[in-house]
Motif scaffolding. Structure first.
Motif, short mmCIF file in Angstrom:
data_model
loop_
_atom_site.label_atom_id
_atom_site.label_comp_id
_atom_site.label_asym_id
_atom_site.label_seq_id
_atom_site.Cartn_x
_atom_site.Cartn_y
_atom_site.Cartn_z
N THR A 4 0.84 -1.19 0.00
CA THR A 4 0.00 0.00 0.00
C THR A 4 0.88 1.24 0.00
OG1 THR A 4 -1.94 1.00 1.03
CG2 THR A 4 -0.25 0.13 2.52
N ASP A 83 -6.30 1.78 5.51
CA ASP A 83 -6.30 3.20 5.16
C ASP A 83 -6.37 4.09 6.40
OD1 ASP A 83 -6.33 2.38 2.54
OD2 ASP A 83 -8.43 2.90 2.18
N VAL A 103 -5.28 6.70 2.02
CA VAL A 103 -6.44 6.24 1.28
C VAL A 103 -6.23 6.68 -0.17
CG1 VAL A 103 -7.99 6.27 3.25
CG2 VAL A 103 -7.79 8.29 1.85
N GLU A 104 -6.81 5.96 -1.08
CA GLU A 104 -6.56 6.19 -2.51
C GLU A 104 -6.74 7.65 -2.91
OE1 GLU A 104 -4.96 4.85 -5.85
OE2 GLU A 104 -5.39 3.52 -4.19
#
Length: 119
Positions: A4, A83, A103-104
């Protein structure tokens, strides 16, 4: 293994951290013990896990990076890489990094110096 994105900030020597961050771009990647600091299990726990940090790009300073992170071993608690989680990286008892799993939607903001650039 789960990988991530995270924003990491190396702690300067004057504040008790490292003399200088590692290069981060070439092998071997940087790896050391991680401690999650956002209300998860109290640390130190009976288990210790190492987090691998690979620099993707600097964020305005050699001390702030957008990085890819993953645990060193496959049996690690990957749910900890959720996240928004915040963490510290330790060299012995010394904290050398503070970081946050992104988080994206935060990644674009971080890359442009937007509002979600705090750890």
């Amino acid at each position: 293994m789960k990988r991530t994105q995270a924003m990491v900030e190396w702690i300067a020597e004057a504040s008790g951290g490292r003399t200088k961050p590692p290069p981060g771009l070439a092998a071997p990647a940087y790896s050391t013990e991680v401690r999650f600091i956002d209300g998860g299990p109290k640390w130190p726990s009976s288990e210790a896990w190492s987090l691998v940090v690979t620099k993707r790009r600097e964020l305005g300073s050699e001390y702030r990076w957008l990085a890819e992170v993953q645990f060193l071993v496959k049996d690690a608690p990957e749910e900890c890489l959720a996240d928004g989680r915040t963490f510290e990286l330790l060299e012995g008892n010394k904290c050398v990094v503070r970081g946050r799993i992104l988080v994206e939607q935060d990644i674009a903001s971080v890359l442009t110096g937007g509002t979600n650039t705090q750890i």
